[in-house]
Design an enzyme around this catalytic site. Sequence first.
Site, mmCIF file in Angstrom:
data_model
loop_
_atom_site.group_PDB
_atom_site.id
_atom_site.type_symbol
_atom_site.label_atom_id
_atom_site.label_comp_id
_atom_site.label_asym_id
_atom_site.label_seq_id
_atom_site.Cartn_x
_atom_site.Cartn_y
_atom_site.Cartn_z
ATOM 1 N N GLN A 9 -56.321 -78.575 25.398
ATOM 2 C CA GLN A 9 -57.077 -77.328 25.271
ATOM 3 C C GLN A 9 -56.624 -76.533 24.047
ATOM 4 O OE1 GLN A 9 -57.078 -76.559 29.885
ATOM 5 N NE2 GLN A 9 -58.175 -74.932 28.850
ATOM 6 N N SER A 87 -50.286 -82.238 26.501
ATOM 7 C CA SER A 87 -50.666 -81.729 27.821
ATOM 8 C C SER A 87 -51.905 -82.449 28.345
ATOM 9 C CB SER A 87 -50.863 -80.215 27.755
ATOM 10 O OG SER A 87 -50.912 -79.665 29.047
ATOM 11 N N LEU A 88 -53.044 -81.804 28.388
ATOM 12 C CA LEU A 88 -54.275 -82.452 28.845
ATOM 13 C C LEU A 88 -54.521 -83.749 28.085
ATOM 14 C CD1 LEU A 88 -57.058 -82.524 30.301
ATOM 15 C CD2 LEU A 88 -57.932 -81.198 28.374
ATOM 16 N N ARG A 112 -57.409 -81.307 37.998
ATOM 17 C CA ARG A 112 -56.359 -80.568 37.295
ATOM 18 C C ARG A 112 -56.903 -79.254 36.733
ATOM 19 N NH1 ARG A 112 -54.294 -80.233 31.876
ATOM 20 N NH2 ARG A 112 -52.015 -80.330 31.749
ATOM 21 N N HIS A 192 -47.402 -74.588 32.965
ATOM 22 C CA HIS A 192 -46.202 -75.347 32.576
ATOM 23 C C HIS A 192 -44.930 -74.565 32.919
ATOM 24 C CE1 HIS A 192 -48.553 -78.455 30.698
ATOM 25 N NE2 HIS A 192 -49.174 -77.577 29.940
ATOM 26 N N GLN A 240 -45.717 -82.705 34.831
ATOM 27 C CA GLN A 240 -46.210 -82.032 33.629
ATOM 28 C C GLN A 240 -46.688 -80.610 33.920
ATOM 29 O OE1 GLN A 240 -50.171 -82.275 31.901
ATOM 30 N NE2 GLN A 240 -49.336 -83.807 30.498
#
Length: 819
Positions: A9, A87-88, A112, A192, A240
Site C-alpha cells: 500500500q 508488507s502486502l 487481511r 505492524h 507480519q
Amino acid sequence: MLVYLFPGQGSQHKGMGGELFGRFKALTEEADAILGYSIEELCLRDPRGLLANTAYTQPALYVVNALTYLSRLESAERQPAYAAGHSLGEYSALFAAGAFDFGTGLRLVQRRGALMAAAPEGAMAAVIGLSAESIHDLLDRGGLDGIDIANYNSPTQTVISGPKADIARAQSLFETAGASLYIPLNVSGPFHSRYMREARESFEQFMRPFAFRKPSITVISNVEARPYQEDRLKAGLADQMTSPVRWTDTIRYLLGKDGEADLEEIGPGNVLAKLVRAIRAEFDADRLQQAQGVHAEHPAYAARLETAAARVLDEREPEVPSGTEQAPELRASETQLKREDYPGDNFPLRMVNEHENQLLVARPQEADASLITAQSLGDADFKADYRLKYAYVAGAMYKGISSVPLVVKCGRAGLLGIFGSGGLRLDEIDQAIAEIQAELESGEPYGMNLLHRPDDPALEEALVRLYADRGVGVVEASSYLTVTRALVWYKARGLYMDENGRIAGRHKIMVKVTRPEVAEAFMSPAPELIVRDLLREGLIAAEEAQWLRGLPVADDVIALSDAGGHTDQGAMAVLLPAIARMRDELVRRHGYAKRIRVGAGGGIGTPEAAAAAFMLGADFIATGSINQCTAEAGTSDAVKELLARAQVQDMAYAPSAAGFEIGAKVQVAGRGTFFPYRADKLAKLYAMHESLDALDEQTREAIQSKYLRQSFEEAYEAAKAAATREEIGRAERDPKARMALVFKRYLDLSADKALQGDPDWRTDYQIFCGPALGAFNQWAKGTGLEGWRSRHADELGMLLMREAAAWLNRRFEAMAGYR
C-alpha cells in the site's frame, strides 16, 4: 542476480493495471467472483473512490502485482533468483514463487485488508532523518514504551506505531533530537505493532484450511529479513501483522549476496525503487568505508575511498520528494483531497499518502494534517460489506419519496440509498427494482424498504419473495415490533457455505428500531418457532435452519430517535449507547463470528448532529427528512417549497393511519397545514364515539365538506378499495371499525394529495418530517443550498460527512488547547 520486488500500500493509483485485465481475462474474472465486484473498474476508474480504502486497496494491489508479474514473465530473458515484497507485497512475492495459487492469495489478502480496516484505534508516524538506533534510544529514554517500530524503510526513514496520545507526545521528542521531519500518518490503526494481536489471531485461524506449497524461488521474509522456510510460511504471514517490516535489512541481505544485483520493482509506481536506491547508497558507502579501513596503510588510496563514500551518500535521493517530482501515487491521493471538498476552515495543508508507510511525502506544513476524514468516519467493515465510500445511509421514505433517481445518485457516490417501497403496489416496486439495477449495473450499493404489514402478512411475504427473485441483497426493515416469518425466510434464502467453510449471506437486513427490546429481538437468532414452521412447511432447507440458529436476524440496526413519521421521540444520546451495549452483550452471548453494526438515525441534519452520532459510537448514520427536500425526492414541488422554509420548531405529532385505533402518532410538518389539528380532532372523536351516526350533525357536515371533501359513504367505499379483507370484515360488523376506516381515509388522502401537490388540498397536506430538516435549513441559510432545487441527496450526504469530520477535528484541537 535478478530479484523481483513487489510493492504494498502506498503504490496504488487510479488507472493502475491498464491493459493487463484484458490480457489476463480469466484471472480477472476469477478475482471478480472472489471479491464480488469488478476489480478492473476499481483499479481503472474507481467511481466510488474506494481505492484508498484499505479493504479495497489490498486486493487491488495484489491483483495488479500478480498480473504485472505474469506479464513480465512473458518477456523476461531470465528467471528471478529471489523475490521480496513490502508488507502486502509479500503475498505477491509468494504467489510468484508458487507458494499458493492466484485465488488463494487473493482470498488471504481480502481477509487481511478487512482485518486491518477494522484495526483497533491507534496512530502511526514517520520519523525522517534519524537512524533506527537513535529512535530506539529516544523512545527508551523518553518513557514511550507503548510505541513500537512498524517499518524500517531505509537507513533514515522509520515508521512508529502505537496509541494516539503516545504518537502525539513523541513529536517534540524527535524534533528536538534533530529529526528533519516527523509526519503523523493518516491511518486508522497501529499497524505492524503489538496492538494488532487480535487481528493476527483471527488471520492465523483464517489461514488454517489453506494449503501452501514449497516456494520455487527464494522469498525473503519481512519479519526475519532472511529466506522463508517452507514450514514457516503461514506463521510468517501471521507474525507480519504484529512485527515490523524489516525492509532495510531485506535489501541489505540481497545486496550482500550480490552487490550488483538487479533489483526490479514489479507493480505500479516506483516506491520501492526509491527506497532501494537509498539503502544501496548506504550499503555502498559502508563497503567503501570498510575498504578504507583495510587500506589504512595506504593514506592516498584510503582518502580516495573516503571521498567516494561521502559522494555516494551525498548523491542519495532525498527521502521526501518535493515540487513536481512528487510520486504518481501522491497525485492520485491529492485528487481526493481538494480545498473545495472542505467547506470549513480545517483543510489539511499537510497530507501523507500512506497506508503501509513505504513512501512519505509532505506538503507545506503551515497546518497539521486532519486526523479524521469523511471516509474514515464509521465502521470499516460496514463500508466494505455494503461497498460504500462513506458510512452513510439515505433511509427509505414512504411511497417512493426516496425515489429511483435518489437511490441511483447515492449509489454512484458511494452512499447507500434505500428505495421507499412502503405504500406502493408490487408491480410498481418491481419496476423500481428494474430501473435501479439498470442504472447501477456495476454493482453500486442500493437497498429496498420493507414496511411491516401486521394487517397483511401475505403482502409482506410476497414482497420479500419479489426481492429474493430479483436479486435484491439489502432490505431496510421498518415499523417492526417483532421478527416475522417473511424476514426470517428472506434471511435464510440468502445463506450459503463459502469455500472456506464459513456461513455467508447474500441477503442483508438493516432494521430501524426505536426501542431496545425490539433491537434485542433482531440482534438475536431467529425465533425457534418460526424456524421450525418454515422448515416443516418446506420453505427452508435443514442446513438453512441450522445456520439461522447461529446468526442474528439483522446484520445492522439503526437506532432511530426523533425522526419524521413513526417515532417514539427518543433521544439519540440515550437510545444509541443502550442498544450498542446490548449489541456487545448479545454478540458475546451467542458467539457471533461477525459484529452487528449499530447506526444512528433521526435528528441528523447538520454536521454537529452527525459528529455527535459518531462520537456516541455510531457505526454509520442514516438520514431521512433532509433528503425529502432535494431535487431527486419523489414528492411534489409544493411540498418541497413548504419544507425549504421549515424551522426546527415547525413540526407536530399527529395520529398515524397505520396505528389509528391504538393511538399511534407520527411526526409531521406543522407549519402551513391544518393536518395535525384536523387529524388529532378525528382521533379524539373516534375515542369518544362508537359510530359515525353518533356524531352531531354539525360535526358530520364539517368532516365531510372540509376534511374528506366527500360523503362518509363515498369515503367508506374508497377506503374499502385499499383495505384488507380482515379490515373490511370488521368494518361491516362493527360501526366503530367502520368509523376508523372512514377517518383513516382522510389521513391517506392528505398524504397522497401532498405527494401529488394538489393545490386544493394544500392546507391539509400530511408530510412526514422531523426537526432535522429545520436544523439543516438554518445551517444552509444564505448559501447556495437555501433553495431545494440546488439540493441533491448524494451531495448533501457527502457534505454532511465532510463537515462532520472537519468539525470533529476543530473540536479535538480546541479541547487539546490548540488554536
